[in-house]
Design a protein around this motif. Structure first.
Motif, PDB file in Angstrom:
ATOM      1  N   GLY A 208       0.831  -1.199   0.000  1.00 22.85           N
ATOM      2  CA  GLY A 208       0.000   0.000   0.000  1.00 22.85           C
ATOM      3  C   GLY A 208       0.867   1.251   0.000  1.00 22.85           C
ATOM      4  O   GLY A 208       2.098   1.213  -0.102  1.00 22.85           O
ATOM      5  N   GLY A 209       0.219   2.360   0.107  1.00 17.94           N
ATOM      6  CA  GLY A 209       0.966   3.614   0.139  1.00 17.94           C
ATOM      7  C   GLY A 209       0.064   4.777   0.460  1.00 17.94           C
ATOM      8  O   GLY A 209      -1.163   4.680   0.418  1.00 17.94           O
ATOM      9  N   ILE A 210       0.696   5.879   0.807  1.00 17.14           N
ATOM     10  CA  ILE A 210      -0.004   7.125   1.112  1.00 17.14           C
ATOM     11  C   ILE A 210       0.439   8.139   0.070  1.00 17.14           C
ATOM     12  O   ILE A 210       1.633   8.464  -0.023  1.00 17.14           O
ATOM     13  CB  ILE A 210       0.329   7.624   2.537  1.00 17.14           C
ATOM     14  CG1 ILE A 210       0.038   6.521   3.567  1.00 17.14           C
ATOM     15  CG2 ILE A 210      -0.475   8.884   2.863  1.00 17.14           C
ATOM     16  CD1 ILE A 210       0.502   6.874   4.975  1.00 17.14           C
ATOM     17  N   ARG A 211      -0.507   8.590  -0.735  1.00 14.19           N
ATOM     18  CA  ARG A 211      -0.173   9.478  -1.839  1.00 14.19           C
ATOM     19  C   ARG A 211      -1.134  10.675  -1.857  1.00 14.19           C
ATOM     20  O   ARG A 211      -2.288  10.575  -1.486  1.00 14.19           O
ATOM     21  CB  ARG A 211      -0.278   8.750  -3.181  1.00 14.19           C
ATOM     22  CG  ARG A 211       0.720   7.620  -3.342  1.00 14.19           C
ATOM     23  CD  ARG A 211       2.144   8.138  -3.506  1.00 14.19           C
ATOM     24  NE  ARG A 211       3.071   7.046  -3.749  1.00 14.19           N
ATOM     25  CZ  ARG A 211       3.708   6.393  -2.793  1.00 14.19           C
ATOM     26  NH1 ARG A 211       3.510   6.712  -1.511  1.00 14.19           N
ATOM     27  NH2 ARG A 211       4.552   5.433  -3.095  1.00 14.19           N
ATOM     28  N   ASN A 212      -0.580  11.793  -2.326  1.00 13.82           N
ATOM     29  CA  ASN A 212      -1.393  12.977  -2.541  1.00 13.82           C
ATOM     30  C   ASN A 212      -1.810  13.051  -4.017  1.00 13.82           C
ATOM     31  O   ASN A 212      -0.975  12.870  -4.910  1.00 13.82           O
ATOM     32  CB  ASN A 212      -0.624  14.252  -2.179  1.00 13.82           C
ATOM     33  CG  ASN A 212      -1.099  14.834  -0.869  1.00 13.82           C
ATOM     34  OD1 ASN A 212      -0.810  14.280   0.184  1.00 13.82           O
ATOM     35  ND2 ASN A 212      -1.833  15.942  -0.952  1.00 13.82           N
ATOM     36  N   THR A 213      -3.096  13.283  -4.261  1.00 14.36           N
ATOM     37  CA  THR A 213      -3.587  13.544  -5.612  1.00 14.36           C
ATOM     38  C   THR A 213      -4.286  14.896  -5.566  1.00 14.36           C
ATOM     39  O   THR A 213      -5.362  15.030  -4.974  1.00 14.36           O
ATOM     40  CB  THR A 213      -4.567  12.457  -6.068  1.00 14.36           C
ATOM     41  OG1 THR A 213      -3.916  11.185  -6.005  1.00 14.36           O
ATOM     42  CG2 THR A 213      -5.026  12.717  -7.491  1.00 14.36           C
ATOM     43  N   SER A 214      -3.625  15.879  -6.164  1.00 16.27           N
ATOM     44  CA  SER A 214      -4.061  17.275  -5.993  1.00 16.27           C
ATOM     45  C   SER A 214      -4.027  17.586  -4.497  1.00 16.27           C
ATOM     46  O   SER A 214      -2.997  17.445  -3.858  1.00 16.27           O
ATOM     47  CB  SER A 214      -5.448  17.490  -6.590  1.00 16.27           C
ATOM     48  OG  SER A 214      -5.395  17.259  -8.001  1.00 16.27           O
ATOM     49  N   ARG A 215      -5.164  17.911  -3.920  1.00 18.74           N
ATOM     50  CA  ARG A 215      -5.183  18.222  -2.494  1.00 18.74           C
ATOM     51  C   ARG A 215      -5.782  17.095  -1.673  1.00 18.74           C
ATOM     52  O   ARG A 215      -5.939  17.241  -0.455  1.00 18.74           O
ATOM     53  CB  ARG A 215      -6.002  19.508  -2.272  1.00 18.74           C
ATOM     54  CG  ARG A 215      -5.364  20.724  -2.915  1.00 18.74           C
ATOM     55  CD  ARG A 215      -6.190  21.960  -2.663  1.00 18.74           C
ATOM     56  NE  ARG A 215      -6.302  22.251  -1.235  1.00 18.74           N
ATOM     57  CZ  ARG A 215      -7.005  23.290  -0.755  1.00 18.74           C
ATOM     58  NH1 ARG A 215      -7.657  24.082  -1.582  1.00 18.74           N
ATOM     59  NH2 ARG A 215      -7.056  23.506   0.547  1.00 18.74           N
ATOM     60  N   ALA A 216      -6.113  15.925  -2.321  1.00 16.99           N
ATOM     61  CA  ALA A 216      -6.708  14.781  -1.605  1.00 16.99           C
ATOM     62  C   ALA A 216      -5.638  13.747  -1.311  1.00 16.99           C
ATOM     63  O   ALA A 216      -4.713  13.526  -2.096  1.00 16.99           O
ATOM     64  CB  ALA A 216      -7.829  14.148  -2.427  1.00 16.99           C
ATOM     65  N   ILE A 217      -5.762  13.105  -0.160  1.00 17.33           N
ATOM     66  CA  ILE A 217      -4.833  12.041   0.249  1.00 17.33           C
ATOM     67  C   ILE A 217      -5.477  10.692  -0.065  1.00 17.33           C
ATOM     68  O   ILE A 217      -6.651  10.467   0.254  1.00 17.33           O
ATOM     69  CB  ILE A 217      -4.494  12.149   1.744  1.00 17.33           C
ATOM     70  CG1 ILE A 217      -3.763  13.470   2.030  1.00 17.33           C
ATOM     71  CG2 ILE A 217      -3.641  10.958   2.183  1.00 17.33           C
ATOM     72  CD1 ILE A 217      -3.437  13.672   3.497  1.00 17.33           C
ATOM     73  N   HIS A 218      -4.705   9.805  -0.699  1.00 16.79           N
ATOM     74  CA  HIS A 218      -5.170   8.452  -1.018  1.00 16.79           C
ATOM     75  C   HIS A 218      -4.326   7.447  -0.244  1.00 16.79           C
ATOM     76  O   HIS A 218      -3.087   7.535  -0.241  1.00 16.79           O
ATOM     77  CB  HIS A 218      -5.053   8.179  -2.525  1.00 16.79           C
ATOM     78  CG  HIS A 218      -6.068   8.911  -3.340  1.00 16.79           C
ATOM     79  ND1 HIS A 218      -6.013  10.283  -3.544  1.00 16.79           N
ATOM     80  CD2 HIS A 218      -7.176   8.466  -4.001  1.00 16.79           C
ATOM     81  CE1 HIS A 218      -7.025  10.655  -4.304  1.00 16.79           C
ATOM     82  NE2 HIS A 218      -7.752   9.569  -4.597  1.00 16.79           N
ATOM     83  N   VAL A 219      -4.992   6.541   0.400  1.00 15.47           N
ATOM     84  CA  VAL A 219      -4.333   5.443   1.107  1.00 15.47           C
ATOM     85  C   VAL A 219      -4.770   4.145   0.440  1.00 15.47           C
ATOM     86  O   VAL A 219      -5.982   3.891   0.313  1.00 15.47           O
ATOM     87  CB  VAL A 219      -4.703   5.431   2.604  1.00 15.47           C
ATOM     88  CG1 VAL A 219      -4.009   4.253   3.306  1.00 15.47           C
ATOM     89  CG2 VAL A 219      -4.323   6.746   3.256  1.00 15.47           C
ATOM     90  N   ASN A 220      -3.801   3.381  -0.019  1.00 15.93           N
ATOM     91  CA  ASN A 220      -4.080   2.138  -0.778  1.00 15.93           C
ATOM     92  C   ASN A 220      -4.925   2.435  -2.019  1.00 15.93           C
ATOM     93  O   ASN A 220      -5.758   1.632  -2.433  1.00 15.93           O
ATOM     94  CB  ASN A 220      -4.799   1.099   0.096  1.00 15.93           C
ATOM     95  CG  ASN A 220      -3.930   0.604   1.238  1.00 15.93           C
ATOM     96  OD1 ASN A 220      -2.705   0.594   1.129  1.00 15.93           O
ATOM     97  ND2 ASN A 220      -4.559   0.210   2.328  1.00 15.93           N
ATOM     98  N   GLY A 221      -4.712   3.633  -2.586  1.00 18.41           N
ATOM     99  CA  GLY A 221      -5.444   4.016  -3.786  1.00 18.41           C
ATOM    100  C   GLY A 221      -6.838   4.494  -3.527  1.00 18.41           C
ATOM    101  O   GLY A 221      -7.586   4.755  -4.490  1.00 18.41           O
ATOM    102  N   ARG A 222      -7.232   4.647  -2.281  1.00 15.95           N
ATOM    103  CA  ARG A 222      -8.582   5.093  -1.956  1.00 15.95           C
ATOM    104  C   ARG A 222      -8.511   6.429  -1.214  1.00 15.95           C
ATOM    105  O   ARG A 222      -7.678   6.602  -0.310  1.00 15.95           O
ATOM    106  CB  ARG A 222      -9.292   4.052  -1.096  1.00 15.95           C
ATOM    107  CG  ARG A 222      -9.428   2.702  -1.799  1.00 15.95           C
ATOM    108  CD  ARG A 222     -10.113   1.681  -0.921  1.00 15.95           C
ATOM    109  NE  ARG A 222     -10.196   0.398  -1.605  1.00 15.95           N
ATOM    110  CZ  ARG A 222     -10.748  -0.684  -1.079  1.00 15.95           C
ATOM    111  NH1 ARG A 222     -11.269  -0.628   0.146  1.00 15.95           N
ATOM    112  NH2 ARG A 222     -10.781  -1.800  -1.771  1.00 15.95           N
TER     113      ARG A 222
END
Length: 302
Positions: A208-222
């Protein structure tokens, strides 16, 4: 002339004359008495019947039916004897056939007994192998459970710490929590002794991972939204204290102070975390396998 002694008498027919003695002289006394008494009884009865005028009894002759019955019995005995003599070979053949069948059935029984003994040994061997296989399966299942717990692919529960993180009040961009901020906190919790960590019920694991997409945070792609609830299973007596001592923990608390993040932590007796979502491996190759998925060649370099 020979003298005759007193008390001796000569009887006609004695040894001197050479003639045989009378029957009443030679017959034993008991036999003579019995015979004469029966003769006298018969004579007495016959005399009484004669005086009464009754006819003398005639000797009865066998009736013709008795003779016929005797003849029939003789014929039947002869027929039975002949029939028995004729059936003797057939009986002997039947006896021989029965003996042969008995021998054949005995051979079949011995063969079946041998099969039973062989199957019994086979079952014992299978049971022994099954016991060993069951032990191996139990060991493998235990290893799989440990691997699932470590990798995050199994739901878990236990005591730990629940941390709530939110943006700085006011809504300015500089006060927003970013993916790297949460990643720093998660790394610090694992280093402090946490055994499992989730953000808003999204389990963190190696895939899994913790990623920023624009201003939203995604954990495990969600996507996940603030406030962010970080749940960590570990020893609640030491987890928060050890978090402050770790390098990532010190970085996290520095960011909390610099950016004004909302931070609240509480010890919880029982935290339940879901399993991490499964992902298909595309580029991972087994360490001992050949580069293209085949078995590794002997002597090949890893």
């Amino acid at each position: 002339m020979a003298d005759t002694r007193a008390g001796e008498s000569t009887a006609p027919g004695g040894p001197e004359t050479g003639r045989p003695l009378p029957e009443h002289v030679t017959t034993p006394l008991l036999t003579l008495i019995t015979a004469r008494s029966m003769d006298e009884d018969y004579a007495h009865v016959a005399q009484k019947r004669a005086d009464a005028g009754e006819p003398r009894p005639q000797a009865s002759r066998p009736h013709w039916s008795s003779a016929l019955a005797v003849a029939a019995l003789g014929v039947m005995a002869a027929v039975v004897a002949v029939q028995t003599d004729r059936e003797a070979p057939a009986n002997e053949l039947s006896r021989a056939a029965l003996v042969e069948q008995i021998d054949s059935r005995s051979d079949d029984v011995r063969a079946l007994q041998a099969d039973v003994a062989r199957l019994t040994r086979f079952n014992a061997a299978v049971a022994s192998n099954s016991t060993g296989t069951q032990a191996d399966l139990e060991d493998i299942e235990a290893r799989v459970r440990r691997a699932e717990l470590t990798s995050g692919f199994s739901p878990v529960h236990g005591p730990g710490v629940r941390i709530t993180v939110d943006n700085r009040p006011g809504g300015d961009v500089d006060g927003e929590v970013l993916d790297e901020d949460l990643a720093t906190l998660v790394d610090g919790l694992f280093e402090a002794g946490a055994e499992a960590v989730a953000i808003n019920d999204q389990r963190i694991n190696a895939l899994g991972g913790i990623r920023n997409t624009s201003r939203a945070i995604h954990v495990n792609g969600r996507p996940v939204n603030a406030p962010y609830v970080v749940a960590a299973i570990g020893d609640p007596r030491t987890l928060q204290a050890r978090l402050v001592e770790t390098y990532q923990g010190q970085q996290w608390f520095g960011r909390v102070n610099n950016f004004g993040f909302v931070y609240e932590a509480e010890n919880v007796d029982d935290i339940r975390l879901p399993a991490a979502p499964e992902r298909v491996l595309r580029d991972v190759i087994e360490l001992d396998a050949a580069p293209y998925g085949g078995p590794a060649q002997e002597g090949s370099s890893p």
